[in-house]
Design a protein around this motif. Structure first.
Motif, PDB file in Angstrom:
ATOM      1  N   CYS A 192       0.677  -1.235  -0.054  1.00 42.66           N
ATOM      2  CA  CYS A 192       0.056  -0.077   0.082  1.00 42.66           C
ATOM      3  C   CYS A 192       0.638   1.392  -0.152  1.00 42.66           C
ATOM      4  O   CYS A 192       0.263   2.312  -0.326  1.00 42.66           O
ATOM      5  CB  CYS A 192      -0.926  -0.034   1.399  1.00 42.66           C
ATOM      6  SG  CYS A 192      -2.598  -0.006   0.840  1.00 42.66           S
ATOM      7  N   LEU A 195       0.376   2.890  -3.190  1.00 48.55           N
ATOM      8  CA  LEU A 195      -0.905   3.309  -3.796  1.00 48.55           C
ATOM      9  C   LEU A 195      -1.179   4.880  -4.373  1.00 48.55           C
ATOM     10  O   LEU A 195      -1.500   5.004  -5.324  1.00 48.55           O
ATOM     11  CB  LEU A 195      -2.003   3.059  -2.661  1.00 48.55           C
ATOM     12  CG  LEU A 195      -3.396   3.140  -2.847  1.00 48.55           C
ATOM     13  CD1 LEU A 195      -3.871   2.350  -3.995  1.00 48.55           C
ATOM     14  CD2 LEU A 195      -4.161   3.395  -1.749  1.00 48.55           C
ATOM     15  N   HIS A 217      -3.288  -3.369  -3.820  1.00 49.50           N
ATOM     16  CA  HIS A 217      -2.562  -2.912  -2.880  1.00 49.50           C
ATOM     17  C   HIS A 217      -2.764  -3.697  -1.762  1.00 49.50           C
ATOM     18  O   HIS A 217      -3.817  -3.205  -0.953  1.00 49.50           O
ATOM     19  CB  HIS A 217      -2.401  -1.269  -2.782  1.00 49.50           C
ATOM     20  CG  HIS A 217      -1.879  -0.816  -3.905  1.00 49.50           C
ATOM     21  ND1 HIS A 217      -2.573  -0.375  -4.987  1.00 49.50           N
ATOM     22  CD2 HIS A 217      -0.761  -0.347  -4.250  1.00 49.50           C
ATOM     23  CE1 HIS A 217      -1.681   0.112  -6.167  1.00 49.50           C
ATOM     24  NE2 HIS A 217      -0.469   0.077  -5.519  1.00 49.50           N
TER      25      HIS A 217
END
Ligand code: GLU
Ligand code: ZN
Length: 299
Positions: A192, A195, A217
């Motif tokens: 993540c 992201l 993610h």
């Protein structure tokens, strides 16, 4: 369409638990879709390279039973390809040169996206300069398989970002987009922390006429102090002598509810179980506040 996924570590340190999550999730997603899974080493930044890291990646993945397909790709051997694409973007007038120093950037923008200074005041031709993508004031969205729909404004969330640095090193953004395209990656599964980088990659794909892969993610692991585990925060390297407990912890972290009987199993049996039971929908998305964009406008 044939599923092609990848794991793409940078050799800035040894692989740690957070890397295992990204490797395992992308591997399981690929294998449960009867897909291909590639290993690409993103060694674009020699000054930040940790001695021995690149060599340790294949050994580490093998200890965890994560066997990739085909040859390993090294980005350091593909610089000519990135140069060609840079030239294409110059031709298309999608980039401009910037020679702002880190200090000037900090003073003027204070961590916000780049203010476009060098678009109005182009640097001399003989002065070393970075290349930035010219972004547009464009509201857009993309759908992440785990994090759901993401809204962003290209100008305010990304700004004009660097694709080749002033020291002539290609930036991650350019290389990742070129390689995902050339390797025909259909599915990206990664941490993540990337992201907020995705909109920049989607925009480059659009400028270059490339297809956009599907993105997922996964949550990133934090240490006890709540910091994201990264090679920079000195996350402990994976222990190659005892892969089983670390694999099971990773499956728990990914909410795959591993069968308790697996604690006595071998690595290959655990992976077989995990491929059969892989459920990406079980992985919870982050609360929106944790994914607010950060500025990543380094020269
Ligand atoms: N090389 C990047 C990293 O280690 C990941 C690239 C990607 O998965 O897109 O953070
Ligand atoms: Zn500038």
């Amino acid at each position: 369409m044939h599923y092609i996924g990848r794991f793409a570590p940078s050799p800035t340190g040894l692989l740690h638990f957070g890397s295992l999550l990204a490797a395992l999730a992308s591997y399981l997603d690929a294998r449960s879709n009867r897909g291909t899974w590639l290993l690409r080493i993103e060694d674009l930044d020699p000054p930040r390279e940790h001695a021995g890291a690149s060599d340790s990646f294949p050994r580490t993945l093998e200890a965890f039973g994560l066997q990739w397909d085909g040859e390993i790709t090294l980005q350091s051997q593909r610089l000519g390809l990135y140069q060609e694409i840079l030239e294409q973007l110059i031709q298309q007038q999608d980039v401009y040169r910037c020679n702002c120093s880190r200090k000037q950037l900090q003073l003027r923008s204070g961590g916000l996206p780049y203010d476009g200074h060098c678009q109005q005041h182009p640097p001399n031709h003989d002065s070393p300069a970075a290349y930035r993508i010219r972004t547009a004031d464009q509201n857009n969205t993309f759908q992440d398989r785990i994090q759901g729909i993401q809204h962003y404004n290209l100008a305010t969330d990304c700004g004009d970002y660097v694709i080749r640095r002033k020291d002539n090193l290609f930036a991650y953004q350019l290389a990742v987009v070129v390689d995902d395209h050339l390797q025909q990656i259909s599915h990206v599964v990664r941490g993540c922390d990337l992201l907020t980088e995705t909109p920049k990659q989607l925009y480059l794909q659009q400028l270059l006429g490339y297809a956009t892969p599907s993105y997922a993610h996964i949550p990133v692991a934090a240490n006890a102090a709540g910091q994201k585990l990264s090679k920079q925060t000195y996350a402990t390297a994976l222990d190659l002598s005892r892969p089983v407990p670390q694999l099971l912890t990773a499956l728990e972290f990914l909410d795959q509810s591993p069968d308790p009987a697996l604690s006595d199993a071998r690595v290959d049996d655990i992976l077989q179980w995990a491929i059969e039971h892989w459920n990406i929908d079980a992985i919870p998305g982050l609360p929106a506040k944790e994914i607010a964009p950060e500025s990543t406008c380094d020269n």
